[in-house]
Design an enzyme around this catalytic site. Structure first.
Site, PDB file in Angstrom:
ATOM      1  N   HIS A 111       0.807  -1.223   0.000  1.00 30.42           N
ATOM      2  CA  HIS A 111       0.000   0.000   0.000  1.00 30.42           C
ATOM      3  C   HIS A 111       0.836   1.267   0.000  1.00 30.42           C
ATOM      4  O   HIS A 111       0.274   2.351   0.143  1.00 30.42           O
ATOM      5  CB  HIS A 111      -0.915   0.058   1.230  1.00 30.42           C
ATOM      6  CG  HIS A 111      -1.931  -1.030   1.294  1.00 30.42           C
ATOM      7  ND1 HIS A 111      -3.213  -0.884   0.794  1.00 30.42           N
ATOM      8  CD2 HIS A 111      -1.860  -2.277   1.785  1.00 30.42           C
ATOM      9  CE1 HIS A 111      -3.879  -2.004   1.005  1.00 30.42           C
ATOM     10  NE2 HIS A 111      -3.083  -2.870   1.606  1.00 30.42           N
TER      11      HIS A 111
ATOM     12  N   LYS B  29      -9.051  13.410   4.593  1.00 26.56           N
ATOM     13  CA  LYS B  29      -8.095  12.292   4.586  1.00 26.56           C
ATOM     14  C   LYS B  29      -7.088  12.575   5.689  1.00 26.56           C
ATOM     15  O   LYS B  29      -7.102  13.660   6.263  1.00 26.56           O
ATOM     16  CB  LYS B  29      -7.390  12.199   3.236  1.00 26.56           C
ATOM     17  CG  LYS B  29      -6.825  13.556   2.757  1.00 26.56           C
ATOM     18  CD  LYS B  29      -6.176  13.466   1.378  1.00 26.56           C
ATOM     19  CE  LYS B  29      -7.133  13.515   0.225  1.00 26.56           C
ATOM     20  NZ  LYS B  29      -7.201  12.287  -0.557  1.00 26.56           N
ATOM     21  N   ARG B  30      -6.225  11.592   6.006  1.00 22.93           N
ATOM     22  CA  ARG B  30      -5.167  11.871   6.968  1.00 22.93           C
ATOM     23  C   ARG B  30      -4.351  13.082   6.520  1.00 22.93           C
ATOM     24  O   ARG B  30      -4.215  13.336   5.322  1.00 22.93           O
ATOM     25  CB  ARG B  30      -4.263  10.635   7.125  1.00 22.93           C
ATOM     26  CG  ARG B  30      -4.933   9.510   7.906  1.00 22.93           C
ATOM     27  CD  ARG B  30      -5.194   9.912   9.349  1.00 22.93           C
ATOM     28  NE  ARG B  30      -3.954   9.950  10.090  1.00 22.93           N
ATOM     29  CZ  ARG B  30      -3.535   8.997  10.910  1.00 22.93           C
ATOM     30  NH1 ARG B  30      -4.287   7.930  11.138  1.00 22.93           N
ATOM     31  NH2 ARG B  30      -2.388   9.109  11.537  1.00 22.93           N
TER      32      ARG B  30
ATOM     33  N   LYS C 156       0.043  14.548   0.822  1.00 27.13           N
ATOM     34  CA  LYS C 156      -1.346  14.741   0.398  1.00 27.13           C
ATOM     35  C   LYS C 156      -1.655  16.217   0.122  1.00 27.13           C
ATOM     36  O   LYS C 156      -2.663  16.556  -0.469  1.00 27.13           O
ATOM     37  CB  LYS C 156      -2.312  14.190   1.446  1.00 27.13           C
ATOM     38  CG  LYS C 156      -2.210  12.662   1.611  1.00 27.13           C
ATOM     39  CD  LYS C 156      -3.151  12.154   2.699  1.00 27.13           C
ATOM     40  CE  LYS C 156      -2.947  10.690   3.037  1.00 27.13           C
ATOM     41  NZ  LYS C 156      -3.603   9.754   2.095  1.00 27.13           N
TER      42      LYS C 156
ATOM     43  N   THR D 149      -8.984   5.977  -1.824  1.00 28.19           N
ATOM     44  CA  THR D 149     -10.293   5.346  -1.955  1.00 28.19           C
ATOM     45  C   THR D 149     -11.386   6.391  -1.704  1.00 28.19           C
ATOM     46  O   THR D 149     -12.497   6.267  -2.218  1.00 28.19           O
ATOM     47  CB  THR D 149     -10.463   4.183  -0.956  1.00 28.19           C
ATOM     48  OG1 THR D 149      -9.995   4.604   0.330  1.00 28.19           O
ATOM     49  CG2 THR D 149      -9.680   2.968  -1.398  1.00 28.19           C
TER      50      THR D 149
ATOM     51  N   LYS E 246     -15.193   7.341  -3.503  1.00 27.09           N
ATOM     52  CA  LYS E 246     -16.462   7.620  -2.819  1.00 27.09           C
ATOM     53  C   LYS E 246     -17.055   8.933  -3.321  1.00 27.09           C
ATOM     54  O   LYS E 246     -18.265   9.043  -3.542  1.00 27.09           O
ATOM     55  CB  LYS E 246     -16.237   7.681  -1.296  1.00 27.09           C
ATOM     56  CG  LYS E 246     -15.808   6.338  -0.718  1.00 27.09           C
ATOM     57  CD  LYS E 246     -15.193   6.452   0.676  1.00 27.09           C
ATOM     58  CE  LYS E 246     -14.402   5.182   1.009  1.00 27.09           C
ATOM     59  NZ  LYS E 246     -13.490   5.342   2.149  1.00 27.09           N
TER      60      LYS E 246
HETATM   61  C1  26Q Z   1       3.407   0.599  10.321  1.00 30.07           C
HETATM   62  C2  26Q Z   1       4.338   0.283  11.298  1.00 30.07           C
HETATM   63  C3  26Q Z   1       4.150   0.703  12.610  1.00 30.07           C
HETATM   64  C4  26Q Z   1       3.008   1.425  12.928  1.00 30.07           C
HETATM   65  C5  26Q Z   1       2.075   1.740  11.953  1.00 30.07           C
HETATM   66  C6  26Q Z   1       2.280   1.338  10.647  1.00 30.07           C
HETATM   67  C7  26Q Z   1       1.296   1.693   9.597  1.00 30.07           C
HETATM   68  C8  26Q Z   1      -0.067   1.733   9.883  1.00 30.07           C
HETATM   69  C9  26Q Z   1      -0.992   2.085   8.908  1.00 30.07           C
HETATM   70  C10 26Q Z   1       1.692   1.974   8.311  1.00 30.07           C
HETATM   71  C11 26Q Z   1       0.763   2.317   7.334  1.00 30.07           C
HETATM   72  C12 26Q Z   1      -0.594   2.371   7.625  1.00 30.07           C
HETATM   73  C13 26Q Z   1      -1.614   2.739   6.645  1.00 30.07           C
HETATM   74  C14 26Q Z   1      -1.405   2.938   5.362  1.00 30.07           C
HETATM   75  C15 26Q Z   1      -2.483   3.313   4.460  1.00 30.07           C
HETATM   76  O1  26Q Z   1      -3.595   3.584   4.868  1.00 30.07           O
HETATM   77  N1  26Q Z   1      -2.216   3.366   3.142  1.00 30.07           N
HETATM   78  C16 26Q Z   1      -3.244   3.726   2.181  1.00 30.07           C
HETATM   79  O2  26Q Z   1      -3.846   2.526   1.732  1.00 30.07           O
HETATM   80  C17 26Q Z   1      -4.970   2.797   0.920  1.00 30.07           C
HETATM   81  C18 26Q Z   1      -5.635   1.491   0.583  1.00 30.07           C
HETATM   82  O3  26Q Z   1      -4.878   0.786  -0.358  1.00 30.07           O
HETATM   83  C19 26Q Z   1      -4.564   3.575  -0.325  1.00 30.07           C
HETATM   84  O4  26Q Z   1      -5.721   3.927  -1.023  1.00 30.07           O
HETATM   85  C20 26Q Z   1      -3.788   4.843   0.053  1.00 30.07           C
HETATM   86  O5  26Q Z   1      -3.291   5.465  -1.102  1.00 30.07           O
HETATM   87  C21 26Q Z   1      -2.661   4.484   1.000  1.00 30.07           C
HETATM   88  O6  26Q Z   1      -2.016   5.665   1.460  1.00 30.07           O
END
Ligand code: 26Q
Length: 791
Positions: free
Chosen positions: A347, A528-529, A534, A636, A640
């Protein structure tokens, strides 16, 4: 029919909740309705399980550290076709259905896109009749609650479990020991892991019901419990802290979701959480398999395990460990069995987000897995003698989870066409050469049940009136709207639906933020975050430029705009927090300016979550998808918005590329550098200064910020931010600024022509069929999992 739902609600109110109608609160009614609806999920749930066993079907196991489900009651009611009946039944009892539904806390067991995708996938798998289990962690505290103090983000713990959660079934019988630390001893020819700590993982099941209740799957979340009893001996010696150690470890393990979605920090507790989820899931998977068969070599025929990013990538070594240490299979065979079961979804391309663990930490927490990882790496080299020296899982005293996941999976997928290309070219070019065809694309999607049918009833009714039933489970049917787009009366109705949603949102914004906005204005939404890539900063800079332009010429023909921002920053991400502060500061100044008045408003409701998204998406006119090209894997939210009839202003990034392909360039406000151009642009060390000096508008905007126009109480508050713009600007805000301003001008002109706009908006909905997560899941089923739908 209505009668029976009514009877059941009242029965649950009396006998489950213990309340009399006359004294029932909204909470009591919600519980009673939830139980009445839940009862109706049981039949399809049991039936699906029975059929999967009877027909000896292959199952999907979706391993994810996050499941951002949002509220469950209304979704279940919609999918069972009981929504209108529930509303009418409650109305007859004098109870407000919306208030009841909105009383449900929003389970926030995810950060953002990745977690929400897992939830959409669960719903689509249930809709398609794909036998599946989601495996995750039942965090006591989900993502923090956000509020603003003086414009700055403040975090408070989230507490969704404070009240009983009617969708959660305790499964005390499904409990596994999860070992940590200790050492590995060699006994005869066997490696024996003697752990130092253990906890129990205990299962909690939530049913996931598909469209029209034809199938239901299980979301199984694990909570940690202590294995050892409280250490009475140590307690009696007065060592109170040590006595409670086993309990402390267990309690912290499933206590809180890590709120970082882009920067990874090698925290031991996070590694333990990842192993906790993965080991519990794999033990459960093997137990289920061994209930009906004995030959573990047949595992890949019956089991597909999908790793949602690298977070559960320890699944490779853990499955090998269980096969070798517990079931006596040869290492080499175990590796090949595991590879055939596993798939890995990537991702992110952001280097700072890729998980790497110091071998010291990894070997300390998981000593047996450290050995197995070295063996996997060695075996891979042996089988791929042309592997370059710099490729491998363990390098520079680190375990690279991306490489581990890649090597242990038979398929690796990206989440949009562009992202998948970039995985091949930039992230894993050498592994791609060694394993051609392993990398495949599966462009993300979203469930149209939640994101259209449920959250936008006005538009849903119009769609059904226009093209009939059936689009909910076959979103390509929306194409049938296209011919109607040229019909003025259809456009008019489309406009009324959007307007009704905007009125609803305006009222809500007024209540929650105290800011009154005009529903006739263009609602321009970026939710979004908060992250530099972004580029919420680009959006707020444009807002300032617009404000200045209106003030310079207040009598011109301005198109009124409401700029809506929402999103959380990771608590430790100082730059993102500064951007939040700036947006709130700018909002305060602009919203109080009588010169610009209703021509421009800026609102930033706090604590963005799934429920807020359900209010915002249907009311949006314009969807902001403005990341630096090459950085957003897919997005995503962009989908929407499109489904709900909001054209995109965006860059050629992630799934925007495919949105543009589907909707056509006349119905998309495209701007900015491409991913290739971004790389080249960065080669010029003066790119930021050159871009700023070439744009009088941007110079003015930065000057205003630097002078403290938006922070009069602390004029130098944004000096660093402005300095970074001039000298660093890694995400090329300056380079894309003029092109963005131009695209925003085009959006203004398009919106001023109501007919043109409605046509664009309606075409966005009509051409959004591709972005159903049903299409995505069909792709996984054929290209990765090799599973046939059961219905
Ligand atoms: C990793 C290690 C330690 C702590 C936290 C994490 C961690 C947690 C969540 C790393 C990444 C995430 C989330 C990533 C994320 O949401 N990515 C998004 O995924 C979506 C679904 O595929 C995409 O549409 C987005 O583009 C992408 O940013």
């Amino acid at each position: 029919m209505t009668q029976s739902l009514r009877v059941d609600i009242l029965r649950h109110l009396s006998f489950t909740i213990g309340k009399d109608q006359a004294h029932a609160t909204t909470y009591d009614w919600r519980m009673a309705l939830s139980y009445a609806i839940r009862d109706r999920v049981m039949e399809p749930w049991f039936a699906a399980t029975r059929r999967t066993w009877a027909e000896d079907r292959k199952r999907v196991y979706y391993l994810s550290m996050e499941f951002l489900t949002g509220r469950l009651l209304e979704d279940a009611a919609i999918n069972l076709g009981l929504h209108e009946e529930a509303e009418a039944t409650l109305a007859a009892l004098g109870v407000d259905y919306r208030a009841v539904v909105e009383d449900e806390p929003d389970p926030a067991l995810g950060n953002g896109g990745l977690g929400r995708l897992a939830a959409c996938f669960m719903e689509s798998m249930a809709t398609l009749g794909c036998p599946a289990y989601g495996y995750g962690i039942r965090y006591e505290h989900g993502l923090f609650r956000q509020s603003f103090h003086g414009g700055q983000q403040v975090e408070a713990p989230e507490d969704w479990l404070d009240h009983p959660h009617p969708w959660d079934f305790d499964r005390p019988e499904a409990q596994y020991v999860i070992p940590f630390k200790g050492m590995v001893e060699q006994r005869d020819s066997k490696q024996v892991w003697v752990p130092e700590e253990t906890v129990f993982a205990q299962a909690h099941d939530t049913p996931v019901i598909g469209w029209q209740g034809k199938w239901a799957n299980t979301l199984r979340l694990w909570s940690a419990r202590p294995t050892g009893q409280f250490d009475l001996e140590r307690f009696n010696r007065g060592d109170y802290t040590a006595a409670a150690e086993p309990e402390t470890l267990a309690r912290t393990l499933s206590r809180v979701l890590y709120p970082d979605d882009t920067t990874y920090q090698g925290k031991e507790l996070r590694l333990k959480q990842e192993f906790f989820l993965t080991s519990a899931a794999l033990q459960d998977i093997l137990r289920r398999f061994l209930q009906s068969r004995s030959d573990l070599r047949a595992l890949p025929k019956y089991v597909a395990i999908q790793m949602n990013d690298t977070h559960p990538a320890i699944a490779g070594p853990e499955l090998i460990r269980l096969l070798v240490d517990d079931h006596g299979i040869e290492l080499r065979d175990a590796v090949h069995i595991a590879q055939k079961c596993l798939g890995y979804t990537n991702h992110t391309l952001l280097p700072e987000a890729l998980e790497r663990w110091a071998t010291y930490t990894f070997g300390n927490v998981l000593p047996r897995h450290m050995q197995i990882v070295e063996q996997i790496d060695g075996l891979h080299l042996e089988e791929n003698l042309s592997r370059p020296h710099y490729v491998g899982i363990v390098k520079h005293h680190e375990v690279r989870m991306g490489e581990l996941a890649f090597i242990m999976a038979h398929k690796v997928n990206g989440v949009s066409a562009l992202h998948t290309d970039l995985i091949r070219q930039n992230l894993f070019p050498d592994l791609d050469r060694l394993h051609p065809g392993r990398i495949v694309n599966q462009t993300n999607g979203v469930t149209p049940r939640r994101w259209l049918k449920m959250s936008n009833p006005a538009l849903s009714r119009l769609i059904t009136q226009t093209i009939g039933e059936g689009w909910e489970a076959d979103l390509d049917k929306l194409k049938g709207l296209e011919p109607h787009v040229d019909d003025a009366s259809f456009r008019q109705k489309f406009g009324s639906a959007k307007w009704a949603n905007k009125v609803r949102l305006s009222n809500w914004l007024n209540t929650t933020t105290g800011i009154a906005v005009d529903p006739d204005a263009l609602f321009d939404v970026q939710v979004k975050r908060i992250h530099e890539y972004k580029r919420q900063l680009l959006n707020i800079l444009e807002t300032i430029a617009r404000w200045k332009a209106i003030r310079d010429n207040p009598n011109a023909d301005w198109v009124p705009r409401v700029k809506i921002f929402a999103g959380k920053s990771a608590p430790g991400y100082a730059v993102a927090k500064e951007i939040i502060h700036l947006i709130n500061d700018v909002a305060t100044v602009i919203n109080n300016d009588p010169v610009t008045g209703d021509m421009l408003k800026v609102v930033f409701p706090a604590n963005y979550n799934v429920s807020m998204a359900e209010k915002l998406m249907p009311a949006a006119d314009l969807s902001e998808q403005i990341s630096t090209a090459g950085k957003e894997a897919s997005g995503t939210g962009n989908m929407k918005f499109m489904i709900n009839g909001a054209p995109t202003i965006g860059t050629l990034d992630g799934a925007n590329v495919e949105i543009l392909r589907e909707v056509g360039e006349d119905n998309f406000f495209l701007f900015g550098l491409t991913a290739d151009e971004v790389i080249r642009r960065r080669e010029d060390p003066d790119h930021a200064r050159n871009a700023i000096e070439a744009s009088q508008t941007l110079l003015d905007v930065l000057q205003m910020i630097a002078e403290g126009r938006f922070s009069p109480d602390q004029p130098d508050r944004y000096h660093q931010l402005v300095h970074r713009m001039w000298h660093h600007d890694y995400f090329l805000v300056a380079s894309d600024f003029d092109s963005y301003i131009k695209a925003q001008g085009e959006a203004d002109r398009a919106f001023a022509d109501r007919d043109r706009w409605l046509k664009m908006a309606a075409l966005n909905t009509a051409r959004s069929g591709f972005f159903s997560s049903d299409r995505t899941i069909r792709g996984y089923m054929t290209d990765i999992w090799d599973i046939e739908p059961a219905i």
